[in-house]
Write an enzyme that holds these catalytic residues in place. Structure first.
Site, PDB file in Angstrom:
ATOM      1  N   GLU A  67       0.836  -1.233   0.012  1.00  0.00           N
ATOM      2  CA  GLU A  67      -0.054  -0.109  -0.189  1.00  0.00           C
ATOM      3  C   GLU A  67       0.867   1.058   0.043  1.00  0.00           C
ATOM      4  O   GLU A  67       1.349   1.702   1.004  1.00  0.00           O
ATOM      5  CB  GLU A  67      -0.849  -0.056   1.150  1.00  0.00           C
ATOM      6  CG  GLU A  67      -1.804  -1.498   1.346  1.00  0.00           C
ATOM      7  CD  GLU A  67      -2.879  -1.235   0.291  1.00  0.00           C
ATOM      8  OE1 GLU A  67      -3.078  -0.322  -0.467  1.00  0.00           O
ATOM      9  OE2 GLU A  67      -3.596  -2.205  -0.075  1.00  0.00           O
ATOM     10  N   CYS A 100      -2.623   8.961   2.540  1.00  0.00           N
ATOM     11  CA  CYS A 100      -2.356   7.948   1.130  1.00  0.00           C
ATOM     12  C   CYS A 100      -3.529   8.315   0.246  1.00  0.00           C
ATOM     13  O   CYS A 100      -3.279   8.605  -0.962  1.00  0.00           O
ATOM     14  CB  CYS A 100      -2.064   6.836   1.205  1.00  0.00           C
ATOM     15  SG  CYS A 100      -3.149   5.550   2.103  1.00  0.00           S
TER      16      CYS A 100
END
Length: 499
Positions: A253, A287
């Site tokens: 990720e 993110c």
């Protein structure tokens, strides 16, 4: 200011946060809050050996019983939600409401995983051979390393840990050196859940504190079949190559450069609220933070000036204080990176609103900033890069095809969204030729994903999936079994091999 009460409320005795070599500071004011002892490679080797020994026991425990441990962990997290949320805020700088929200994500994924422990389903498959039965089953895979980032020090750990545990795998966590205390507090919470559980093997849940060498040791070990890593794209590429070199499995990720398209039919009040939360929440250090705003020419002048006005009034300050909406960046290096990006954007034709350091007199050692809106004439080079700070690049479009192309024309592919009440536009955005991201939303921002859906993205985001849906399959190995219950031995594809 002393933050010892927050540490004590999270279960730390004073002697546990002193006397080490890893200096931990709080972004709230830049002061030191701990000096932690670090684990070396020998400690990593010992942890891996313990995890392997635990695996041989844990994989034989029925999955619903494994779920009971995660249920107890959820109970312990509920009891510690406020104290852990405050520690998260102290350590990474997000406002207290976001710290509470991160712990709630942990509780939610525990609930999800408990139900999952009774639903690790395989398949029954039709065999082409008479008297044969074919089925697909899923088995535990082995120790799972979880490498976390500073901005979400505990929730991604839980996404991985809860699933890995019910799937039959021990876990070894390595937190970011910038935010290790929160995960050490979680280890204490896990220890209480393990004690209540009663018969879990030693080494089932471990946490190691240290630098890059620890991450390298976990990634390189062929005794750690799964490595889940959250962080920067350069870090992820290194982990991916090391793990792939031994044919292990990585769940990555990584970066996001997330866009919102605002169509001519959009509800602009809804869009405005979504933009502000998505772009300045966690001081732009998610993110999934909104970094690019692509606005139709017909509504540009109605939306962007309002957005600039709202930015001017955002409460910036101590993230532990009620009413604050924008806390600090993690450190002064992040502030410098933001300033450099704004300078580049100006040189590439951008008009900057906001930006710059904030609270320098009252917090000289911290990194508070004014969130920035940058109107760009086009999607230039700086816009293609992810700067982990509250910078929002704004651009115009006239045709939906061009807006989608702009959104997709960056290396990252995590989250995306469109604000529109035009059914054709929204369905085009969600179609195969639309958004190329792992997350695509309509009339909500790109951040704040629920745990029920698989979380992750494509391209430089790494391709990994965590949390909900069928992400559990990433923590197990698939086995196809064929049973011949007849007295004959027919071959597949009608092959004859007579002897």
């Amino acid at each position: 200011m002393s933050y010892q009460p927050i540490l004590a409320a999270s279960g730390f005795a004073s002697n546990e946060t002193t006397g080490g070599t890893l200096r931990v500071t709080t972004p709230v004011d830049g002061s030191e809050i701990a000096m932690l002892p670090e684990h070396d490679r020998a400690a990593a080797d010992k942890a891996i050996l313990q995890a392997q020994e635990a695996f041989r026991v844990w994989r034989e425990v029925p999955a619903p019983r494994r779920g009971e441990l995660v249920r107890l962990l959820g109970e312990e997290l509920r009891a510690e939600k406020e104290s852990l949320g405050r520690l998260v805020t102290l350590e990474c700088g997000k406002i207290y409401q976001e710290g509470l929200g991160e712990v709630q994500e942990m509780i939610d994924i525990c609930d999800f995983a408990v139900g999952l422990s009774r639903q690790l389903y395989g398949l029954t498959i039709a065999s082409e051979r008479p008297g044969h039965a074919m089925r697909e089953t899923w088995h535990p895979m082995g120790p799972c390393a979880i490498i976390t980032a500073f901005n979400f020090p505990v929730a991604p750990w839980a996404w991985n840990a809860a699933l890995a545990l019910v799937c039959g795998n021990p876990i070894i966590a390595k937190p970011s050196e910038k935010a290790p205390l929160s995960l050490l507090a979680v280890q204490k919470i896990c220890d209480r859940a393990l004690e209540r559980f009663g018969d879990a093997p030693e080494g089932l849940i471990q946490t190691l504190v240290g630098g890059r060498d620890l991450g390298e040791a976990l990634a390189a070990s062929d005794q750690v079949p799964i490595v889940s890593a959250t962080g920067s794209v350069p870090m992820g590429k290194v982990v991916a190559q090391v793990v792939a070199g031994r044919l292990g499995r990585s769940i990555l990720e990584l970066g996001g450069n997330n866009a919102m398209i605002v169509g001519p039919s959009a509800d602009l009040d809804m869009a405005l609220r979504a933009i502000v939360f998505s772009a300045v929440g966690t001081a732009g250090q998610r993110c999934t933070s909104l970094r690019r705003l692509i606005v139709h020419a017909d509504v540009y002048d109605a939306l962007v000036p309002k957005l600039v006005e709202v930015y001017r009034g955002l409460p910036i300050g101590d993230p532990l204080a009620e009413g604050t909406l924008v806390g600090p960046l993690i450190d002064t290096a992040a502030r410098d990176a933001m300033a450099a990006a704004l300078t580049r954007a100006t040189s590439e034709g951008g008009t900057v609103h906001g930006g710059g350091a904030a609270l320098t007199d009252s917090h000289p050692d911290a990194a508070y900033v004014h969130p920035a809106i940058v109107e760009m004439p086009e999607q230039s080079d700086v816009v293609h890069e992810e700067t982990f700070a509250p910078i929002l690049y704004v651009m115009r479009y006239t045709e939906i095809e061009d807006a989608i192309a702009m959104q997709n024309a960056v290396p990252q592919g995590l989250s995306s969204c469109i604000f529109s009440t035009d059914l054709r536009e929204t369905e085009r955005f969600l179609a195969a030729g639309g958004s190329d991201c792992g997350i695509a939303n309509v009339n909500i921002g790109p951040s704040g994903a629920e745990i029920g859906g698989a979380f992750g993205g494509e391209k430089d985001t790494g391709g990994g999936r965590e949390s909900g849906s069928d992400a559990w399959k990433g923590y197990m190995r698939r086995q196809t079994a064929t049973v011949n219950w007849s007295t004959a031995l027919p071959l597949a594809q009608g092959i004859r091999f007579d002897i």
